[in-house]
Design an enzyme around this catalytic site. Structure first.
Site, PDB file in Angstrom:
ATOM      1  N   LYS A   1       0.876  -1.179   0.000  1.00 35.57           N
ATOM      2  CA  LYS A   1       0.000   0.000   0.000  1.00 35.57           C
ATOM      3  C   LYS A   1       0.905   1.219   0.000  1.00 35.57           C
ATOM      4  O   LYS A   1       1.772   1.331   0.870  1.00 35.57           O
ATOM      5  CB  LYS A   1      -0.832  -0.020   1.279  1.00 35.57           C
ATOM      6  CG  LYS A   1      -2.248   0.425   1.100  1.00 35.57           C
ATOM      7  CD  LYS A   1      -3.000   0.210   2.402  1.00 35.57           C
ATOM      8  CE  LYS A   1      -4.229   1.034   2.392  1.00 35.57           C
ATOM      9  NZ  LYS A   1      -5.432   0.468   2.050  1.00 35.57           N
ATOM     10  N   GLY A   2       0.752   2.079  -0.973  1.00 36.20           N
ATOM     11  CA  GLY A   2       1.610   3.265  -1.029  1.00 36.20           C
ATOM     12  C   GLY A   2       0.789   4.520  -0.818  1.00 36.20           C
ATOM     13  O   GLY A   2      -0.365   4.453  -0.437  1.00 36.20           O
TER      14      GLY A   2
ATOM     15  N   PHE B   1      -0.249   6.621  -3.084  1.00 32.69           N
ATOM     16  CA  PHE B   1      -1.296   6.898  -4.065  1.00 32.69           C
ATOM     17  C   PHE B   1      -1.996   5.652  -4.572  1.00 32.69           C
ATOM     18  O   PHE B   1      -3.000   5.750  -5.262  1.00 32.69           O
ATOM     19  CB  PHE B   1      -0.703   7.616  -5.288  1.00 32.69           C
ATOM     20  CG  PHE B   1       0.141   8.794  -4.936  1.00 32.69           C
ATOM     21  CD1 PHE B   1      -0.412   9.883  -4.293  1.00 32.69           C
ATOM     22  CD2 PHE B   1       1.493   8.806  -5.233  1.00 32.69           C
ATOM     23  CE1 PHE B   1       0.358  10.966  -3.955  1.00 32.69           C
ATOM     24  CE2 PHE B   1       2.274   9.893  -4.893  1.00 32.69           C
ATOM     25  CZ  PHE B   1       1.706  10.984  -4.250  1.00 32.69           C
ATOM     26  N   ALA B   2      -1.434   4.479  -4.282  1.00 27.79           N
ATOM     27  CA  ALA B   2      -1.969   3.283  -4.924  1.00 27.79           C
ATOM     28  C   ALA B   2      -1.763   2.059  -4.050  1.00 27.79           C
ATOM     29  O   ALA B   2      -1.024   2.105  -3.073  1.00 27.79           O
ATOM     30  CB  ALA B   2      -1.253   3.076  -6.262  1.00 27.79           C
ATOM     31  N   GLU B   3      -2.438   0.980  -4.452  1.00 25.36           N
ATOM     32  CA  GLU B   3      -2.264  -0.296  -3.760  1.00 25.36           C
ATOM     33  C   GLU B   3      -1.685  -1.298  -4.750  1.00 25.36           C
ATOM     34  O   GLU B   3      -2.003  -1.239  -5.939  1.00 25.36           O
ATOM     35  CB  GLU B   3      -3.615  -0.812  -3.267  1.00 25.36           C
ATOM     36  CG  GLU B   3      -4.162   0.023  -2.131  1.00 25.36           C
ATOM     37  CD  GLU B   3      -5.554  -0.396  -1.706  1.00 25.36           C
ATOM     38  OE1 GLU B   3      -6.252  -1.050  -2.514  1.00 25.36           O
ATOM     39  OE2 GLU B   3      -5.938  -0.066  -0.577  1.00 25.36           O
TER      40      GLU B   3
ATOM     41  N   LYS C   1      -0.483  -2.518  -9.853  1.00 19.12           N
ATOM     42  CA  LYS C   1      -0.547  -1.333  -8.984  1.00 19.12           C
ATOM     43  C   LYS C   1      -1.803  -0.574  -9.388  1.00 19.12           C
ATOM     44  O   LYS C   1      -1.941  -0.172 -10.552  1.00 19.12           O
ATOM     45  CB  LYS C   1       0.717  -0.491  -9.195  1.00 19.12           C
ATOM     46  CG  LYS C   1       0.852   0.633  -8.208  1.00 19.12           C
ATOM     47  CD  LYS C   1       2.264   1.180  -8.245  1.00 19.12           C
ATOM     48  CE  LYS C   1       2.449   2.315  -7.272  1.00 19.12           C
ATOM     49  NZ  LYS C   1       3.791   2.857  -7.317  1.00 19.12           N
TER      50      LYS C   1
ATOM     51  N   ASP D   1      12.715   8.881  -4.296  1.00 12.81           N
ATOM     52  CA  ASP D   1      12.088   8.298  -3.107  1.00 12.81           C
ATOM     53  C   ASP D   1      12.713   6.926  -2.843  1.00 12.81           C
ATOM     54  O   ASP D   1      12.013   5.946  -2.585  1.00 12.81           O
ATOM     55  CB  ASP D   1      10.566   8.198  -3.312  1.00 12.81           C
ATOM     56  CG  ASP D   1       9.824   8.023  -1.983  1.00 12.81           C
ATOM     57  OD1 ASP D   1      10.426   8.294  -0.931  1.00 12.81           O
ATOM     58  OD2 ASP D   1       8.648   7.615  -2.015  1.00 12.81           O
TER      59      ASP D   1
END
Ligand code: ADE
Length: 658
Positions: A346-347, A349-351, A372, A472
């Site tokens: 899980k990030g 902006f997205a999973e 994603k 990142d």
């Protein structure tokens, strides 16, 4: 002496209590609560952007809420904060901060940056591109009988599904007030390596647009014309609100409203029979593929069968830099037959899901992939990552293998489909395993290789390539492959450092990333933004922290402790301010205990890590240099097999050893 001490302590306590109480009184005022987030992509529709910020902060007087907005390659980024209204914001004194709306104004210092300030609880939660009352005025009546600045779609260059026929809607969902009152709306469409690109901008017709003077800028619709002598290159301009959103490739100069009226009967007569024919044809192709082809060929890529490679492409195709198909949007009406299995990450902006890509008619035959999934609101993040992956030259064994992108319109989701790595991310892996010296070298060197490839402006074969910075890098964004080498993933904040980037574009790329892994100059926002090398140096700093994490779990260091991320416990959320205290004020770095010098290899590697996290960006070695150092270090150390790996049980914990 003791009394003196207790008096001093007492007064200190009193001062703290008093200042705490006054701060409490001040910040208890709900009017002074503002959204406060580091730069991040915003969710913009028409004239309004939702800043997507979940952090609210009480702001003591004389602060107001403020936002800084900028756009880079079509992606809008917004930073929200409390702002001392007596001080300039990004070098500009804001004269209107009393409004309850945060209305952006253009900064004189940098036209791509816009600023706003407002008063009221969380009034910087939404930001407006123009005053609400101006928006309600008819175009011709705004301010003294004419509209001084046109409102146009403005996403710069963007991939598109438009194939230059009929009427295309731009995929741009950002509108911008043109900076110059002479500017009109303009659009261009062309192909780049086969992929259609659409450009939507404001443009002054007094200057050339793609080498042409615009002659149609008084039109109310944008009618595409082929540029003379250039096949597959169209431009248009128009002067009406957002008129470059609909692009007319059709020869019939229809008014859009007429077109809408004539469209339903036209649809019935022409499109429906064509649709039926297409459906029949597709079904035939599908049945042919399913029943006749499924057993024909051996896979060309590792584990991905030749049938899928029609979309995904094979290794052979991939070495051809001109073939952009592998990384294009899956335009097929038939989406890939993918069944989602379980969420694996899980990030922001997205999973990420583990999923099965079906290979034939039966459920038994499938290829594991990772999907994603971005919600529709996170279009900008999906697009950034897709654009990064779209560079055929990015492909490398230490970069996550991209398969395709899909716009799942029906589910209102965007997908990125990539290779799946069952060992998961490096942080999970290090938490569960103690590694030996050989594994340390393999993980570390492949990590450095991935970063060096990203940063390089040539491929290993010598072809030119756009340098990319990750921005990142952290152990969560590194995956562990089954052969225990690493690959980089999550390019949602990455930046392509192409030569044509203006200093302004570079300057607008701001402070992004994860506070824990941010280089001192990034934390302090004092990066030399005009020098592309400084972006790479910031990546090298983050990479050093990941190399330290890997080393900290290697049995060669002696006593291996439980996994801990750099700068403390996993659960602690470290914010930019506390990281500044550690990394800049106290110049702290993760601990390298004396015992690390007992092993020659670890000792040499520690020196390299220290060079990578040097406070001075220029003093850091490059990622390519780290690759070479690994070569030297690993050949200098011949590790005896039995002392090399040490089980987790030996070191007093029950983590699994590989
Ligand atoms: N987590 C994020 N991306 C992944 C992938 N491609 N494979 C496995 N786990 C992941």
């Amino acid at each position: 002496m003791e009394r003196l001490g207790s008096v001093a302590f007492g007064s200190l306590l009193l001062v703290c209590l008093l200042s705490g109480a006054s701060a409490l009184l001040d910040t208890a005022n709900p009017d002074r609560v503002c959204k406060s987030c580091d730069p991040q992509p915003a969710n913009c529709k028409a004239n309004e952007c939702n800043v997507n910020c979940s952090v609210s902060r009480p702001c003591p007087s004389p602060n107001v809420c403020a936002a800084v907005w900028w756009r880079n390659a079509g992606v809008v980024t917004v930073e929200t904060k409390c702002h001392d209204r007596t001080q300039p914001l990004r070098g500009v004194m804001l004269d209107d901060y009393s409004s309850s709306d945060c209305v952006l104004s253009i900064s004189n210092t940098s036209p791509n940056i816009r600023l706003c300030a407002c008063t009221g609880p969380e009034c910087n939660k939404n930001i407006l591109l123009e005053k609400p009352d101006d928006r309600t005025l008819p175009t011709s009546e705004a301010i003294g009988g004419f509209r001084p600045h046109q409102l146009c779609r403005f996403c710069d260059r963007d991939f598109t599904v438009c194939n230059a026929t009929g009427v295309c809607k731009s995929s741009c969902n950002l509108s911008s007030i043109c900076e110059n009152p002479r500017e009109v709306c303009a659009s261009a469409w062309w192909r780049n390596n086969g992929s259609p690109i659409m450009e939507t901008v404001c443009h002054n017709p007094a200057v050339r647009f793609h080498g042409q003077y615009l002659t149609d800028y008084n039109n109310s619709v944008c009618k595409m014309k082929q540029v003379k002598g250039m096949e597959d290159f169209y431009i248009c301009s128009c002067n009406a609100e957002e008129c470059n959103d609909r692009l007319y490739f059709t020869d019939v100069p229809l008014d859009p409203r007429d077109l809408e009226k004539t469209l339903p009967p036209l649809l019935l007569v022409t499109v429906v029979p064509v649709l039926i024919a297409v459906v029949v044809l597709l079904s035939a192709v599908y049945y042919y593929r399913v029943f006749h082809q499924q057993n024909l060929k051996a896979p060309k890529t590792k584990g991905i069968d030749s049938e899928t490679c029609a979309i995904i492409m094979s290794d052979d195709d991939r070495s051809d830099s001109n073939s952009a198909n592998a990384n294009s949007l899956n335009h097929n009406t038939e989406l890939l037959p993918i069944q989602l299995d379980a969420i694996v990450g899980k990030g922001r902006f997205a999973e990420v899901y583990r999923a099965k890509l079906k290979q034939g008619a039966t459920d038994e035959s499938f290829q594991m992939v990772a999907v994603k999934i971005f919600p529709y609101e996170e279009y900008a993040s999906w697009k950034t990552e897709w654009e990064i992956f779209s560079d055929a030259e990015l492909r490398h064994e230490n970069v996550l293998q991209f398969l395709t992108a899909e716009d799942r319109k029906m589910e209102r989701r965007y997908w990125l489909i990539t290779a799946y790595h069952e060992r998961g991310n490096l942080q999970e892996f290090l938490t569960q395993h103690v590694i030996g010296w050989d594994e340390l070298c393999r993980l570390g060197m492949s990590l450095a290789r991935g970063v060096a490839h990203l940063h390089a402006d040539r491929t290993p074969c010598g072809r030119p390539k756009v340098a990319i910075v990750h921005r990142d890098l952290k152990s969560v964004n590194v995956l562990v492959k089954s052969d225990l080498s690493c690959c980089l993933c999550d390019f949602g904040l990455s930046l392509r450092l192409h030569n044509s980037m203006t200093p302004e574009e570079l300057a607008n790329s701001g402070q992004v990333g994860t506070a824990r892994y941010m280089a001192p100059e990034v934390l302090e926002s004092r990066m030399d933004l005009e020098n592309i090398e400084s972006f790479k140096q910031a990546d090298v700093y983050s990479m050093a922290l990941v190399l330290w994490e890997i080393t900290s779990r290697c049995s060669a260091i002696g006593d291996v402790r439980e996994y801990e991320p750099p700068f403390g416990k996993l659960k602690d959320h470290l914010c930019v301010e506390s990281m500044k205290d550690d990394v800049i004020r106290d110049q702290l770095r993760p601990e390298i205990p004396a015992s690390w010098t007992n092993h020659t290899g670890v000792h040499l590697l520690s020196s390299t890590i220290e060079e990578c996290w040097d406070h001075e960006p220029e003093a850091r070695v490059t990622a390519q240099c780290v690759v070479e150092r690994f070569g030297e270090i690993s050949s200098a150390v011949i590790s005896p097999l039995d002392t090399d790996t040490k089980s987790a049980q030996d070191s007093g914990n029950d983590e699994e050893e590989i």
